[in-house]
Design a protein around this motif. Sequence first.
Motif, PDB file in Angstrom:
ATOM      1  N   GLN A 263      39.059  45.505  48.817  1.00 49.36           N
ATOM      2  CA  GLN A 263      38.211  44.686  49.562  1.00 49.36           C
ATOM      3  C   GLN A 263      38.105  43.606  48.432  1.00 49.36           C
ATOM      4  O   GLN A 263      37.677  42.482  49.065  1.00 49.36           O
ATOM      5  N   ARG A 264      37.868  43.740  47.114  1.00 46.64           N
ATOM      6  CA  ARG A 264      37.602  42.415  46.383  1.00 46.64           C
ATOM      7  C   ARG A 264      38.698  41.531  46.497  1.00 46.64           C
ATOM      8  O   ARG A 264      38.540  40.160  46.602  1.00 46.64           O
ATOM      9  N   VAL A 265      40.030  41.704  46.376  1.00 43.16           N
ATOM     10  CA  VAL A 265      41.080  40.939  46.828  1.00 43.16           C
ATOM     11  C   VAL A 265      40.921  40.245  47.899  1.00 43.16           C
ATOM     12  O   VAL A 265      41.213  38.930  48.041  1.00 43.16           O
ATOM     13  N   HIS A 266      40.545  40.999  48.895  1.00 41.15           N
ATOM     14  CA  HIS A 266      40.565  40.299  50.330  1.00 41.15           C
ATOM     15  C   HIS A 266      39.547  39.389  50.187  1.00 41.15           C
ATOM     16  O   HIS A 266      39.582  38.157  50.479  1.00 41.15           O
ATOM     17  N   ASP A 267      38.260  39.811  49.776  1.00 39.26           N
ATOM     18  CA  ASP A 267      37.388  38.723  49.690  1.00 39.26           C
ATOM     19  C   ASP A 267      37.505  37.501  48.679  1.00 39.26           C
ATOM     20  O   ASP A 267      37.046  36.436  49.233  1.00 39.26           O
ATOM     21  N   ILE A 268      38.237  37.617  47.666  1.00 37.04           N
ATOM     22  CA  ILE A 268      38.756  36.517  47.135  1.00 37.04           C
ATOM     23  C   ILE A 268      39.600  35.518  47.813  1.00 37.04           C
ATOM     24  O   ILE A 268      39.501  34.156  47.866  1.00 37.04           O
ATOM     25  N   VAL A 269      40.445  36.106  48.596  1.00 38.30           N
ATOM     26  CA  VAL A 269      41.329  35.310  49.466  1.00 38.30           C
ATOM     27  C   VAL A 269      40.928  34.510  50.706  1.00 38.30           C
ATOM     28  O   VAL A 269      40.832  33.457  50.971  1.00 38.30           O
ATOM     29  N   ARG A 270      39.718  35.319  51.201  1.00 33.67           N
ATOM     30  CA  ARG A 270      38.797  34.676  52.097  1.00 33.67           C
ATOM     31  C   ARG A 270      38.038  33.565  51.630  1.00 33.67           C
ATOM     32  O   ARG A 270      37.776  32.571  52.234  1.00 33.67           O
ATOM     33  N   GLU A 271      37.434  33.596  50.358  1.00 33.13           N
ATOM     34  CA  GLU A 271      36.747  32.571  49.673  1.00 33.13           C
ATOM     35  C   GLU A 271      37.561  31.319  49.428  1.00 33.13           C
ATOM     36  O   GLU A 271      37.317  30.167  49.778  1.00 33.13           O
ATOM     37  N   ALA A 272      38.866  31.661  49.142  1.00 32.32           N
ATOM     38  CA  ALA A 272      39.990  30.660  48.666  1.00 32.32           C
ATOM     39  C   ALA A 272      40.289  30.071  50.011  1.00 32.32           C
ATOM     40  O   ALA A 272      40.332  28.744  50.020  1.00 32.32           O
ATOM     41  N   ARG A 294      43.714  27.106  45.570  1.00 33.98           N
ATOM     42  CA  ARG A 294      44.014  27.764  44.312  1.00 33.98           C
ATOM     43  C   ARG A 294      43.279  27.770  43.054  1.00 33.98           C
ATOM     44  O   ARG A 294      43.301  28.739  42.522  1.00 33.98           O
ATOM     45  N   ALA A 295      42.197  27.002  43.293  1.00 31.25           N
ATOM     46  CA  ALA A 295      41.308  27.023  41.986  1.00 31.25           C
ATOM     47  C   ALA A 295      40.398  28.556  42.324  1.00 31.25           C
ATOM     48  O   ALA A 295      40.137  28.961  41.062  1.00 31.25           O
ATOM     49  N   VAL A 296      40.218  28.745  43.264  1.00 30.51           N
ATOM     50  CA  VAL A 296      39.327  29.937  43.507  1.00 30.51           C
ATOM     51  C   VAL A 296      40.016  31.297  43.176  1.00 30.51           C
ATOM     52  O   VAL A 296      39.700  31.931  42.287  1.00 30.51           O
ATOM     53  N   ILE A 297      41.330  31.374  43.672  1.00 30.90           N
ATOM     54  CA  ILE A 297      42.136  32.449  43.111  1.00 30.90           C
ATOM     55  C   ILE A 297      42.632  32.564  41.556  1.00 30.90           C
ATOM     56  O   ILE A 297      42.388  33.616  41.055  1.00 30.90           O
ATOM     57  N   THR A 298      42.762  31.234  41.209  1.00 29.44           N
ATOM     58  CA  THR A 298      42.883  31.363  39.854  1.00 29.44           C
ATOM     59  C   THR A 298      41.710  31.499  38.797  1.00 29.44           C
ATOM     60  O   THR A 298      41.701  32.497  37.832  1.00 29.44           O
ATOM     61  N   GLU A 299      40.341  31.280  39.201  1.00 31.13           N
ATOM     62  CA  GLU A 299      39.036  31.563  38.906  1.00 31.13           C
ATOM     63  C   GLU A 299      38.833  33.104  38.683  1.00 31.13           C
ATOM     64  O   GLU A 299      38.388  33.511  37.636  1.00 31.13           O
ATOM     65  N   ASP A 304      48.717  33.559  39.103  1.00 32.26           N
ATOM     66  CA  ASP A 304      49.893  33.779  39.066  1.00 32.26           C
ATOM     67  C   ASP A 304      50.615  34.576  40.191  1.00 32.26           C
ATOM     68  O   ASP A 304      51.658  34.866  40.307  1.00 32.26           O
ATOM     69  N   ARG A 305      49.502  35.216  41.018  1.00 30.40           N
ATOM     70  CA  ARG A 305      50.030  36.024  41.986  1.00 30.40           C
ATOM     71  C   ARG A 305      49.989  35.097  43.707  1.00 30.40           C
ATOM     72  O   ARG A 305      49.984  35.968  44.518  1.00 30.40           O
ATOM     73  N   PHE A 306      49.436  33.999  43.489  1.00 31.38           N
ATOM     74  CA  PHE A 306      49.506  33.163  44.691  1.00 31.38           C
ATOM     75  C   PHE A 306      51.017  32.153  44.452  1.00 31.38           C
ATOM     76  O   PHE A 306      50.692  31.359  43.800  1.00 31.38           O
ATOM     77  N   ILE A 307      51.792  32.568  45.253  1.00 27.87           N
ATOM     78  CA  ILE A 307      53.319  32.217  44.793  1.00 27.87           C
ATOM     79  C   ILE A 307      53.750  31.318  45.920  1.00 27.87           C
ATOM     80  O   ILE A 307      54.898  30.957  45.909  1.00 27.87           O
ATOM     81  N   HIS A 308      52.961  30.590  46.703  1.00 30.74           N
ATOM     82  CA  HIS A 308      53.475  29.663  47.745  1.00 30.74           C
ATOM     83  C   HIS A 308      52.522  28.659  48.048  1.00 30.74           C
ATOM     84  O   HIS A 308      51.407  28.526  47.543  1.00 30.74           O
ATOM     85  N   ARG A 309      52.985  27.414  49.009  1.00 30.06           N
ATOM     86  CA  ARG A 309      52.122  26.399  48.970  1.00 30.06           C
ATOM     87  C   ARG A 309      50.846  26.937  49.895  1.00 30.06           C
ATOM     88  O   ARG A 309      50.997  28.030  50.525  1.00 30.06           O
ATOM     89  N   THR A 310      49.736  25.883  49.919  1.00 27.78           N
ATOM     90  CA  THR A 310      48.637  26.490  50.794  1.00 27.78           C
ATOM     91  C   THR A 310      48.909  26.098  52.080  1.00 27.78           C
ATOM     92  O   THR A 310      48.328  27.002  53.053  1.00 27.78           O
ATOM     93  N   GLY A 311      49.893  25.091  52.778  1.00 29.30           N
ATOM     94  CA  GLY A 311      49.852  25.173  54.017  1.00 29.30           C
ATOM     95  C   GLY A 311      50.989  24.288  54.470  1.00 29.30           C
ATOM     96  O   GLY A 311      51.628  23.649  53.620  1.00 29.30           O
ATOM     97  N   HIS A 312      51.427  24.126  55.752  1.00 32.28           N
ATOM     98  CA  HIS A 312      52.308  23.346  56.404  1.00 32.28           C
ATOM     99  C   HIS A 312      51.894  22.906  57.451  1.00 32.28           C
ATOM    100  O   HIS A 312      50.931  23.486  58.335  1.00 32.28           O
ATOM    101  N   PRO A 342      46.065  30.733  51.931  1.00 35.97           N
ATOM    102  CA  PRO A 342      46.199  31.256  50.510  1.00 35.97           C
ATOM    103  C   PRO A 342      46.477  32.761  50.658  1.00 35.97           C
ATOM    104  O   PRO A 342      46.285  33.456  51.691  1.00 35.97           O
ATOM    105  N   GLY A 343      47.056  33.289  49.500  1.00 29.20           N
ATOM    106  CA  GLY A 343      47.387  34.747  49.655  1.00 29.20           C
ATOM    107  C   GLY A 343      47.555  35.188  48.012  1.00 29.20           C
ATOM    108  O   GLY A 343      47.594  34.449  47.106  1.00 29.20           O
ATOM    109  N   ILE A 344      47.090  36.504  47.710  1.00 24.86           N
ATOM    110  CA  ILE A 344      47.409  37.191  46.574  1.00 24.86           C
ATOM    111  C   ILE A 344      48.225  38.352  46.824  1.00 24.86           C
ATOM    112  O   ILE A 344      48.293  39.083  47.864  1.00 24.86           O
ATOM    113  N   TYR A 345      49.465  38.497  46.010  1.00 20.55           N
ATOM    114  CA  TYR A 345      50.553  39.309  46.181  1.00 20.55           C
ATOM    115  C   TYR A 345      50.522  39.991  45.005  1.00 20.55           C
ATOM    116  O   TYR A 345      50.985  39.569  43.903  1.00 20.55           O
ATOM    117  N   LEU A 346      50.552  41.543  45.042  1.00 19.70           N
ATOM    118  CA  LEU A 346      50.452  42.335  44.034  1.00 19.70           C
ATOM    119  C   LEU A 346      51.820  43.210  44.051  1.00 19.70           C
ATOM    120  O   LEU A 346      51.826  44.203  44.981  1.00 19.70           O
TER     121      LEU A 346
END
Length: 379
Positions: A263-272, A294-299, A304-312, A342-346
């Motif tokens: 849930q926490r990881v999802h909340d971070i991506v949603r905020e990003a 990217r700043a939100v996910i890095t914070e 290092d788990r956001f491994i692609h561009r933000t958009g196209h 944005p995304g986070i990939y573990l």
Amino acid sequence: MTRDATSEGPAPFTADDYAARMTAAARSAADAGLAGLLIAPGPDLTHLTGYRPTAETERLTLLVLAAGQDPVLVVPALEAADAAKAAGAAALTLRDWADGENPYGVTAPLLDAAGRFGVSDNTWALHLLRLQRELPATSYAPLTDCLPMLRAVKDARELERLAAAGEAADAAYAQILHVPFAGRRETDVAEDLAGLLRAHGHSQVDFTVVGSGPNGADPHHEAGERVIRHGDMVVLDFGGLRYGYGSDISRTVHVGEPSAEEQRVHDIVREAQQAGVAAVRPGVACQDVDRAARAVITEFGYGDRFIHRTGHGIGVTTHEPPYMIEGEEQPLVPGMCFSVEPGIYLPGRFGVRIEDIVTVTEDGGRRLNNAPRELAIVE
């Protein structure tokens, strides 16, 4: 006034619409120091003329655009009748050639013999090299390099189509939440998604990513034979074409109740994702949308788990310029449309991605997807 996209569909593009696009493209080419543009079958030709050959073959088909000249479409004689039916045909001259005739000899007189031309990215090397044999002093540059924003700014009729595609994708997502996930293969859910897109008016389905459990940590995972289990996080990313324009949406769901970490990881991506959308406004560089998300996910320690561009970008294809990525300084312009995803990939565990299509307005940005972004629970 255009018709309701939810009933009869948007009003068709007219010959005047295509004439305006070709004139603007020729002007942009001249402003970029080019002698003109050479457009082969593909998305650029469809966008500029409304013509989509039934098949791309070794026979030369080429739109020639240059400022101050009438547009000319060189076509094989056996396809000329179909080309003449295209919505934009009245705004250009058709120049056909017969089998046994040299099509490059037919095309050469239309070009500046020493000019530099922008060429659509998907032009066959065969055609370009043979044309250069006819005109050895000419030179060429791909549109991605010389006019990357050719299709980037959408007019009102294009935005209507993109909004309709987004609404259809939202509707498909709302329904997929009610199908069973646990105990079924990823491919089963992918087939459900494809069917729902078609049921909501898509003429073409381009992708249906279903990444369950550890497969969700692969951003471009293709739905496979893995059986979805209770406790899985599942990334859904799907889209295609409706009325000739693209949809692309990502949501992440959970089979049963999520753990606190999930849930926490999802909340971070949603905020990003919200931060990326909030950064959209005219004049902002594309890279600043990427930076905001990217700043939100890095914070939160997942940079290092956001491994692609933000958009196209999106339009007559589901991936096109502009790109929301570090180093892209292109300013945003009203009418541009692109994803914010944005995304986070573990690895070995799970992934999360949330994506909407956004269009730039006169004073900010507007989402074309409005499906809920909360972590949905499925069964």
